[in-house]
Design a protein around this motif. Structure first.
Motif, PDB file in Angstrom:
ATOM      1  N   TYR A 114       0.842  -1.198   0.000  1.00 17.95           N
ATOM      2  CA  TYR A 114       0.000   0.000   0.000  1.00 17.95           C
ATOM      3  C   TYR A 114       0.875   1.245   0.000  1.00 17.95           C
ATOM      4  N   LEU A 115       0.253   2.375  -0.330  1.00 16.65           N
ATOM      5  CA  LEU A 115       0.919   3.671  -0.300  1.00 16.65           C
ATOM      6  C   LEU A 115       0.317   4.496   0.830  1.00 16.65           C
ATOM      7  N   SER A 116       1.140   5.326   1.446  1.00 11.85           N
ATOM      8  CA  SER A 116       0.644   6.153   2.548  1.00 11.85           C
ATOM      9  C   SER A 116       1.052   7.608   2.362  1.00 11.85           C
ATOM     10  N   GLU A 117       0.259   8.464   3.008  1.00 15.12           N
ATOM     11  CA  GLU A 117       0.505   9.905   2.959  1.00 15.12           C
ATOM     12  C   GLU A 117       0.099  10.472   4.311  1.00 15.12           C
ATOM     13  N   ASN A 118       1.034  11.145   4.997  1.00 16.04           N
ATOM     14  CA  ASN A 118       0.758  11.683   6.343  1.00 16.04           C
ATOM     15  C   ASN A 118       0.241  10.596   7.290  1.00 16.04           C
ATOM     16  N   ASP A 119       0.902   9.435   7.249  1.00 12.51           N
ATOM     17  CA  ASP A 119       0.585   8.292   8.122  1.00 12.51           C
ATOM     18  C   ASP A 119      -0.797   7.698   7.855  1.00 12.51           C
ATOM     19  N   GLN A 120      -1.392   8.028   6.719  1.00  7.76           N
ATOM     20  CA  GLN A 120      -2.695   7.475   6.356  1.00  7.76           C
ATOM     21  C   GLN A 120      -2.554   6.640   5.073  1.00  7.76           C
ATOM     22  N   THR A 121      -3.165   5.444   5.090  1.00  6.99           N
ATOM     23  CA  THR A 121      -3.173   4.619   3.885  1.00  6.99           C
ATOM     24  C   THR A 121      -4.069   5.277   2.845  1.00  6.99           C
ATOM     25  N   ILE A 122      -3.531   5.535   1.673  1.00 11.17           N
ATOM     26  CA  ILE A 122      -4.338   6.209   0.660  1.00 11.17           C
ATOM     27  C   ILE A 122      -4.557   5.343  -0.584  1.00 11.17           C
ATOM     28  N   VAL A 123      -3.676   4.383  -0.824  1.00 10.85           N
ATOM     29  CA  VAL A 123      -3.863   3.452  -1.945  1.00 10.85           C
ATOM     30  C   VAL A 123      -3.501   2.062  -1.458  1.00 10.85           C
ATOM     31  N   SER A 124      -4.466   1.163  -1.436  1.00 13.31           N
ATOM     32  CA  SER A 124      -4.230  -0.220  -1.056  1.00 13.31           C
ATOM     33  C   SER A 124      -4.162  -1.053  -2.325  1.00 13.31           C
ATOM     34  N   LYS A 125      -3.084  -1.804  -2.486  1.00 18.50           N
ATOM     35  CA  LYS A 125      -2.871  -2.566  -3.709  1.00 18.50           C
ATOM     36  C   LYS A 125      -3.596  -3.910  -3.656  1.00 18.50           C
ATOM     37  N   LYS A 126      -4.534  -4.109  -4.576  1.00 16.89           N
ATOM     38  CA  LYS A 126      -5.256  -5.377  -4.654  1.00 16.89           C
ATOM     39  C   LYS A 126      -4.538  -6.318  -5.620  1.00 16.89           C
ATOM     40  N   THR A 127      -4.649  -7.631  -5.355  1.00 14.34           N
ATOM     41  CA  THR A 127      -3.976  -8.610  -6.179  1.00 14.34           C
ATOM     42  C   THR A 127      -4.961  -9.260  -7.133  1.00 14.34           C
ATOM     43  N   PRO A 128      -4.848  -8.988  -8.450  1.00 16.64           N
ATOM     44  CA  PRO A 128      -5.723  -9.662  -9.415  1.00 16.64           C
ATOM     45  C   PRO A 128      -5.450 -11.167  -9.407  1.00 16.64           C
ATOM     46  N   SER A 129      -6.485 -11.974  -9.599  1.00 14.46           N
ATOM     47  CA  SER A 129      -6.306 -13.422  -9.625  1.00 14.46           C
ATOM     48  C   SER A 129      -7.326 -14.054 -10.563  1.00 14.46           C
ATOM     49  N   ARG A 130      -7.026 -15.268 -11.014  1.00 14.07           N
ATOM     50  CA  ARG A 130      -7.976 -16.033 -11.826  1.00 14.07           C
ATOM     51  C   ARG A 130      -7.672 -17.523 -11.670  1.00 14.07           C
ATOM     52  N   GLN A 131      -8.702 -18.333 -11.833  1.00 14.42           N
ATOM     53  CA  GLN A 131      -8.553 -19.775 -11.727  1.00 14.42           C
ATOM     54  C   GLN A 131      -8.071 -20.323 -13.059  1.00 14.42           C
ATOM     55  N   VAL A 132      -6.941 -21.005 -13.044  1.00 15.68           N
ATOM     56  CA  VAL A 132      -6.381 -21.595 -14.265  1.00 15.68           C
ATOM     57  C   VAL A 132      -6.627 -23.107 -14.290  1.00 15.68           C
ATOM     58  N   PHE A 133      -6.295 -23.780 -13.187  1.00 22.87           N
ATOM     59  CA  PHE A 133      -6.481 -25.228 -13.076  1.00 22.87           C
ATOM     60  C   PHE A 133      -7.479 -25.551 -11.966  1.00 22.87           C
ATOM     61  N   LYS A 134      -8.123 -26.690 -12.090  1.00 23.37           N
ATOM     62  CA  LYS A 134      -8.985 -27.172 -11.011  1.00 23.37           C
ATOM     63  C   LYS A 134      -8.111 -27.599  -9.832  1.00 23.37           C
ATOM     64  N   PRO A 135      -8.576 -27.391  -8.604  1.00 22.27           N
ATOM     65  CA  PRO A 135      -7.800 -27.831  -7.437  1.00 22.27           C
ATOM     66  C   PRO A 135      -7.446 -29.315  -7.470  1.00 22.27           C
ATOM     67  N   THR A 136      -8.324 -30.135  -8.024  1.00 26.00           N
ATOM     68  CA  THR A 136      -8.016 -31.572  -8.114  1.00 26.00           C
ATOM     69  C   THR A 136      -6.830 -31.822  -9.044  1.00 26.00           C
ATOM     70  N   THR A 137      -6.711 -30.984 -10.077  1.00 32.77           N
ATOM     71  CA  THR A 137      -5.573 -31.108 -10.999  1.00 32.77           C
ATOM     72  C   THR A 137      -4.267 -30.801 -10.285  1.00 32.77           C
ATOM     73  N   THR A 138      -4.238 -29.696  -9.579  1.00 28.06           N
ATOM     74  CA  THR A 138      -2.990 -29.306  -8.909  1.00 28.06           C
ATOM     75  C   THR A 138      -2.636 -30.276  -7.782  1.00 28.06           C
ATOM     76  N   GLN A 139      -3.624 -30.873  -7.154  1.00 27.62           N
ATOM     77  CA  GLN A 139      -3.342 -31.859  -6.116  1.00 27.62           C
ATOM     78  C   GLN A 139      -2.618 -33.066  -6.719  1.00 27.62           C
ATOM     79  N   THR A 140      -3.049 -33.483  -7.904  1.00 29.26           N
ATOM     80  CA  THR A 140      -2.385 -34.605  -8.585  1.00 29.26           C
ATOM     81  C   THR A 140      -0.953 -34.244  -8.950  1.00 29.26           C
TER      82      THR A 140
END
Length: 532
Positions: free
Chosen positions: A413-439
């Motif tokens: 995140y970014l801060s200004e005068n000890d206040q959080t002003i921009v919180s960075k979100k993490t983009p995500s997407r499902q590529v494989f099924k969980p059962t696939t990655t478990q194998t």
């Protein structure tokens, strides 16, 4: 005659004189801002500002001869006179030049020693200060002057977040006296500067120090050109640490380049688990797949695909194709997957575009429009494709994160005068099924515990990982003496604490990822499992 002259002076060119007079009695001054601080994950400053002073000399205010003034300055900063010999000489000989400023920084102690001398003026300035010296320099970037003399960020975080870090300068319009000093006046006005925003990163300072040390030792031990280590938090994509080291005898490293994002490489066999995941996820093969054609080299047109040691592995199950790093088996698996499905997953894994990491200078991967059958086959073992290290790590991390791809990031995140002003979100997407990655996890764990790597793994840790050795293309062909040795994986296999990739470029004492990058990986993994 006199009247016409007055008319000319007052009316015709009067505005020019008024403008000149105004410039001599009033001045617009820029009020510098403070550049934002960059912090590590625990709030320790990695980059901050240090107040410095720039010295000027105003001749009309001097009470001592100029040469004595220069001697006093030189006694405080011994290289001053020799460094500015020509400037001083011209200033001394030019009676019309009343004022000179020197592009040299003075610290607070030096300022205190010189500030009471008549004729010496100081202006306050800021420069970047690195409490940990060179630590994380490949991540941080640097600050320098551009072609217009403006201070700006280059590379890394300094370049990527320059607009946030630099803030906005203020300005003051002031009446001045004959000596250029400001006077109190109702016509004076001022706009306040806005300091730059602070960056709060994901970097663990202790781990960053650790990997830089181990990487340097590793590059020197294996007589390599360079090396890279990047560590990611699997569930968030947060970069825990990222090191880049170039051996001095092989090249001069750039001041701003971070080869984890700028240099493209062919990943080699570390790409194989991803192809297996694609084929399983698409139901092109099943988990009980057996390679019935792995008893012989595979011929595709005029080309022959063999294994790295020219051995074959008849009737290999899926787990042994990965354990033995079988190129023949992988070529047959990707054939069943098909080009269309391969390219779909390749894109979903973010390998067709930049990773989007918040660092300046990331290179775009090379795209291909024509895919002969042989190119698809070699892609199954990571040859003939070119990506950067952070892309490879991000893609492999889907196997650690139940099939979900999370974008890499360094700033929380970014801060200004000890206040959080921009919180960075993490983009995500499902590529494989969980059962696939478990194998695939079970296959990787089996490969680590039953393959040649087993002797390297400390008994107290669990790892799902894969080694790779890719030949480097030179003038359209591959050579045996120029390789990229890699090892990538996560630990522990279930609910992993980290995903880590190590790449060693052109190791000369041993060309293989299993015998160069892998030992470094397990040395670090044991320590990381204790720290994290």
């Amino acid at each position: 005659m006199v009247i016409s002259r007055l008319f000319y002076l007052q009316i015709v060119i009067g505005s020019q004189y008024r403008t000149k007079a105004l410039s001599q009695t009033q001045k617009l001054e820029k009020i510098n801002t403070h550049r934002g601080t960059i912090y590590d994950n625990f709030g320790f400053p990695l980059v901050q500002n240090q107040t410095t002073y720039t010295l000027s000399i105003y001749k009309p205010n001097l009470t001592l001869p100029l040469d004595q003034i220069i001697s006093k300055i030189n006694s405080v900063q011994p290289d001053f006179e020799s460094k500015f010999e020509q400037l001083i000489s011209k200033f001394s000989q030019n009676d019309k030049q009343k004022w000179i400023s020197f592009p040299q920084h003075f610290d607070k102690h030096q300022y205190d020693l010189l500030s009471d001398i008549s004729g010496i003026e100081f202006s306050q300035d800021q420069k970047r200060f690195y409490p940990e010296n060179q630590l994380a320099k490949n991540i941080l970037g640097l600050v320098a002057q551009d072609s217009d003399g403006k201070t700006t960020g280059y590379g890394g975080l300094e370049g990527y977040y320059n607009k946030h870090l630099e803030g906005r300068p203020g300005y003051a319009w002031q009446v001045k006296d004959a000596q250029g000093k400001s006077l109190i006046s109702l016509s004076n006005w001022e706009t306040n500067p806005l300091d730059g925003r602070n960056l709060h990163t994901t970097i663990n300072r202790d781990i960053q120090y650790l990997i830089e040390k181990i990487l340097k030792e590793g590059v020197e031990t294996y007589n390599a050109d360079s090396g890279l280590i990047t560590i990611m938090q699997p569930q968030t994509g947060n970069i825990i640490a990222m090191a880049d080291y170039t051996a001095t005898q092989s090249a001069t490293p750039s001041a701003t380049a971070n080869t984890a994002i700028t240099s493209l490489f062919e990943p080699g066999s570390i790409f194989k688990p991803l192809v297996v995941a694609m084929a399983l996820d698409k139901n092109a093969i099943s988990s009980d797949y057996i390679c019935h054609l792995c008893d012989r080299p595979l011929t595709i047109g005029q080309y022959t695909i063999e294994n790295w040691n020219q051995e074959t592995h008849p009737e290999s199950p899926l787990k042994d194709i990965i354990k033995n790093s079988d190129n023949i088996g992988m070529s047959l698996i990707i054939r069943q997957l098909g080009l269309k499905s391969f390219l779909q997953y390749y894109s979903l894994l973010g390998l067709s575009n930049k990773s989007g990491i918040d660092l300046q200078g990331e290179s775009k991967p090379i795209s291909k429009n024509i895919w002969p059958e042989i190119d698809l086959a070699t892609a199954s073992f990571g040859q003939g494709i070119a990506i950067n290290q952070i892309q490879m790590l991000t893609a492999f991390n889907t196997l650690a994160n139940e099939g979900k791809l999370v974008s890499p990031k360094i700033v929380r995140y970014l801060s200004e005068n000890d206040q959080t002003i921009v919180s960075k979100k993490t983009p995500s997407r499902q590529v494989f099924k969980p059962t696939t990655t478990q194998t695939v996890k079970e296959i990787l764990k089996y490969s680590v515990e039953n393959g040649s790597i087993a002797r390297l793994k400390p008994k107290n840790i669990e790892a799902c990982a894969k080694s790779g050795t890719a030949q480097v293309a030179v003038k359209g062909g591959y050579t045996d003496d120029n390789t990229v040795a890699s090892y990538v994986g996560f630990s522990p296999c279930d609910t992993p604490k980290f995903t880590m990739i190590i790449t060693i470029n052109r190791p000369r004492t041993t060309p293989w990822g299993a015998s160069s990058a892998a030992p470094l990986w397990y040395d670090l993994a044991e320590k990381l499992n204790f720290i994290l």
